[in-house]
Write an enzyme that holds these catalytic residues in place. Structure first.
Site, PDB file in Angstrom:
ATOM      1  N   ASP A 173       1.005  -1.087  -0.022  1.00 44.18           N
ATOM      2  CA  ASP A 173       0.036  -0.015  -0.029  1.00 44.18           C
ATOM      3  C   ASP A 173       1.092   1.397   0.078  1.00 44.18           C
ATOM      4  O   ASP A 173       2.001   1.276   0.224  1.00 44.18           O
ATOM      5  CB  ASP A 173      -1.001  -0.056   1.184  1.00 44.18           C
ATOM      6  CG  ASP A 173      -0.280   0.328   2.411  1.00 44.18           C
ATOM      7  OD1 ASP A 173       0.680   0.169   2.540  1.00 44.18           O
ATOM      8  OD2 ASP A 173      -1.234   0.801   3.403  1.00 44.18           O
TER       9      ASP A 173
ATOM     10  N   ASP B 174      -1.159  -1.465   6.502  1.00 40.64           N
ATOM     11  CA  ASP B 174      -1.307  -0.963   7.834  1.00 40.64           C
ATOM     12  C   ASP B 174      -2.691  -0.821   8.216  1.00 40.64           C
ATOM     13  O   ASP B 174      -2.839  -0.934   9.371  1.00 40.64           O
ATOM     14  CB  ASP B 174      -0.979   0.400   7.840  1.00 40.64           C
ATOM     15  CG  ASP B 174      -1.164   1.555   6.970  1.00 40.64           C
ATOM     16  OD1 ASP B 174      -1.947   0.834   6.344  1.00 40.64           O
ATOM     17  OD2 ASP B 174      -0.961   2.497   7.097  1.00 40.64           O
TER      18      ASP B 174
ATOM     19  N   ASP C  69      -6.597  -3.047   4.633  1.00 40.54           N
ATOM     20  CA  ASP C  69      -5.595  -4.114   4.147  1.00 40.54           C
ATOM     21  C   ASP C  69      -5.764  -5.297   4.511  1.00 40.54           C
ATOM     22  O   ASP C  69      -5.333  -6.355   4.158  1.00 40.54           O
ATOM     23  CB  ASP C  69      -4.288  -3.569   4.307  1.00 40.54           C
ATOM     24  CG  ASP C  69      -3.889  -2.131   3.816  1.00 40.54           C
ATOM     25  OD1 ASP C  69      -4.386  -1.826   2.692  1.00 40.54           O
ATOM     26  OD2 ASP C  69      -3.266  -1.569   4.648  1.00 40.54           O
TER      27      ASP C  69
END
Ligand SMILES: Nc1ncnc2c1ncn2[C@@H]1O[C@H](COP(=O)(O)OP(=O)(O)OP(=O)(O)O)[C@@H](O)[C@H]1O
Ligand SMILES: [Ca+2]
Length: 691
Positions: free
Chosen positions: A244, A549, A553
């Site tokens: 990400d 995080d 996710d």
């Protein structure tokens, strides 16, 4: 060494549970470990957090708790004044609030549950399972060879084909005494046993355990906490990393650097003199009320302390700069209902009531909020319809900001008739989200982490493809990807290499599989899009590592072959779904994990080759010696010594071999490569010949 290992495990477990939380104690706000919470502390709760202790909800909105860890039921439970009890260890699934701690440690429900349970860490990794297979196979071969030798020797002995050194035949049916014959048989049996001892690779399991334990400790120094032992080795064969953006590739330190309000660009971004006071008040109301963060002013003066997610912090700090008095604004109006920000909708809203009526404030992904705006607030404070020209103007400024890698957040509001608000069931009220009036847009800078560029390059050299999957605007994603080298400025930077989550979502499963390999950057992705991409890549035979995080996710982290969660900014939900926790949140550490993974794999391969060579050589020599002369060069005890020293020391030497830079120049092993490759077999037999 088993004892030390279990100590290490304990230590790691403690580390794993040592979560930092923010508390309000005695009028002061600070961060502390959950082990240091005491009864009476007030703790804020946000989406993705773990409830740190037993307690009572004091205030909150749309708070939903996942109590599956306590009750085993996977339905989330809504918490409000009617059901205010919170249990330690549960996760916040939605909304926010704050709780008063009423029980800690062993006095919590969770503590009592844990006291009755002991954790089991005796899992075996896939590699260990495979190795056990190899070891058993070799053992079987040794056993059958020993059996054959036993047979041959016994026949030779009992048929009188063996002679003593002085030339007399050892066994003569009828003349040799029972005792002597028995001794002879024992001697033959000893030889057979010796062969079995030589053949069984006793050192193999030891070597693997040593390698994994050693690497795990070393990885800890490289800021990676291994939650699942097997992930060390899996990481070595990773072929792609889906990262990400926010927090992993970027610093997650956000500041507002641009602002477009009331139809004009503020320059500098906190100069609001041009804006009429009524418009400014409306904006400030939105900032102060529509947030999950807080501004805390120390009683003894000093700088204001802003808390919340990085995006919220940036916006609140900017609010302070344009003259917001947080507590004052919040006391002037009351919150009726909240729609908390989530990554699916990418916006958050709130309904507030004040003397001027009810306002619904929205804040979220700029282009999405803009598309639900029908009007805009002009300089003199009047509401103007949003014409095509004005819309394009705003679109253009969003695009410009995004292209210079800024994250864009738009503010909008609408009036609401008090009659339209449901009196009962306000908790189920769906806030009006269309026909909004745009207040303005801010551009938030989140700089790239230093060192990310070279880490990405390292991955490229190692044949590991780095992809970016982010919830942010596609242009912002593209700009950051270019900055850190994930995208090549000279390469193709259009679909399907750069794609929006929505486009990917709407494809058929087959089409997704076809383009999955090409996707390098995916913008505006929902949590489910991340998951879909991981699934598609896995189907293509990739070994997928995912870093992340946020709660958004978690599904992808869970689905991935190796999930890496961020230790500092990561939510508890993300950490729970991960295999490895990156303690310093840095992408560079992720690459170090790849390196360690490869080293584990290579060391184990080396050890197998060494062990097999020794064993096969010893086996061949012993068999030849036994069959030709009826005796073996070394007896069982001697052989065991040789074995012990070679196995353990060999295991130790090879297991602790540090990773070399060469490891990162190879292609990844992927999923299908056999553990003992053909080259290894070739090496093995050539070396045996020399032995
Ligand atoms: N607290 C917030 N309130 C309103 N809008 C927000 C907030 N935080 C983020 N946004 C908007 O939502 C978008 C990001 O959403 P999301 O949470 O899915 O991504 P992220 O997790 O921050 O990014 P990444 O996936 O790269 O880590 C941002 O581009 C921003 O415009
Ligand atoms: Ca994130």
């Amino acid at each position: 060494s088993d004892y030390r290992q279990s100590l290490q495990f304990q230590h790691l477990n403690e580390e794993k549970q040592n979560i930092q939380v923010e508390v309000l104690r005695g009028g002061k706000r600070f961060r502390t470990s959950i082990f240091d919470l005491v009864v009476g502390d007030v703790v804020p709760l946000n989406i993705g957090d773990q409830v740190p202790a037993d307690g009572i909800l004091i205030s909150g909105h749309s708070l939903a708790i996942d109590e599956s860890s306590m009750t085993g039921e996977s339905k989330t439970v809504h918490k409000d004044q009617k059901a205010p009890f919170l249990m330690s260890g549960c996760k916040v699934a939605d909304g926010y609030g704050s709780m008063l701690v009423t029980g800690v440690g062993i006095n919590t429900e969770w503590g009592q549950l844990m006291a009755n349970l002991s954790e089991d860490n005796g899992e075996e990794t896939p590699l260990q399972v495979r190795l056990n297979g190899v070891a058993t196979f070799i053992g079987m071969v040794g056993l059958s060879v020993a059996g054959v030798v036993l047979g041959v020797l016994a026949i030779r002995y009992f048929t009188g084909h063996t002679k003593n050194p002085d030339g007399t035949v050892q066994f003569r049916a009828g003349t040799t005494g029972l005792k002597q014959g028995f001794m002879g048989a024992i001697r033959i049996l000893t030889i057979a046993v010796t062969i079995v001892v030589v053949a069984v690779p006793e050192g193999l399991p030891l070597a693997v355990t040593l390698t994994l334990a050693y690497s795990m400790r070393k990885m800890m120094l490289d800021k990676a906490l291994v939650r699942r032992l097997s992930s060390c080795e899996t990481m070595g064969s990773a072929t792609t990393i889906c990262s990400d953006k926010t927090g992993t590739l970027t610093l997650n330190k956000m500041t507002v650097v641009e602002a477009h309000f009331i139809g004009t660009r503020l320059d500098p971004c906190d100069d609001v003199r041009a804006i009429s006071s009524s418009s400014a008040a409306l904006l400030i109301e939105g900032i102060a009320q529509n947030t999950t963060g807080t501004v805390f002013l120390p009683e003894d003066g000093g700088a204001a302390d802003v808390t919340g997610s990085p995006t919220e912090k940036a916006i609140l700090s900017w609010g302070l700069k344009i003259g917001m008095d947080f507590n004052d604004v919040r006391s002037k109006s009351s919150v009726l209902h909240v729609f908390p920000f989530n990554s699916e909708k990418k916006r958050g809203g709130v309904a507030v009531q004040s003397d001027t009526g009810v306002h619904i404030h929205w804040k979220g992904a700029a282009e999405l909020v803009l598309s639900s705006c029908k009007s805009w607030l002009s300089l003199d404070g009047s509401v103007q319809p949003m014409g095509a020209q004005k819309r394009n103007e705003y679109k253009k400024s969003i695009e410009d900001m995004a292209k210079s890698s800024l994250r864009c957040v738009a503010f909008a509001y609408c009036q609401c008739d008090i009659e339209k608000i449901p009196k009962e069931d306000i908790a189920d009220w769906k806030l009006p989200e269309e026909d909004l009036t745009l207040l303005g847009i801010v551009g938030i800078k989140d700089p790239c982490r230093p060192g990310v560029r070279s880490a990405v390059q390292l991955c490229k050299n190692a044949g590991v493809k780095v992809r970016m999957v982010t919830g942010d605007n596609i242009e912002t994603a593209k700009a950051i990807a270019l900055e850190c080298g994930i995208l090549d400025a000279n390469g193709v930077i259009s679909e399907p290499f750069v794609i929006e989550g929505k486009a990917f979502r709407e494809m058929s499963e087959i089409a997704r599989g076809e383009i999955a390999d090409k996707i390098t950057v995916m913008g505006r992705s929902s949590p489910n899009d991340k998951l879909l991409l991981v699934q598609a890549l896995k189907r293509k035979g990739h070994v997928v590592a995912v870093t992340g995080d946020g709660t958004n996710d978690a599904p992808a982290l869970h689905e991935a072959d190796i999930g890496l969660a961020m230790g500092m900014s990561g939510t508890e939900v993300a950490k729970e779904s991960s295999d490895i926790i990156i303690l310093d949140d840095d992408f560079t550490s992720v690459v170090k994990v790849v390196r360690w993974g490869r080293s584990v794999y290579a060391n184990i391969q080396k050890f197998i080759q060494f062990q097999l060579t020794v064993n096969v050589a010893a086996l061949v020599i012993n068999v030849i010696a036994a069959v030709s002369s009826g005796d073996v060069p070394l007896n069982a005890v001697e052989l065991l010594w040789v074995n012990l020293i070679m196995d353990t020391l060999g295991a130790l030497a090879l297991a602790t071999e540090p990773p070399t830079d060469n490891l990162m120049k190879r292609q990844p092993v992927g999923r299908r490569e056999p553990l003992v490759t053909n080259i290894m077999w070739r090496n093995l037999f050539v070396q045996v010949e020399f032995a």
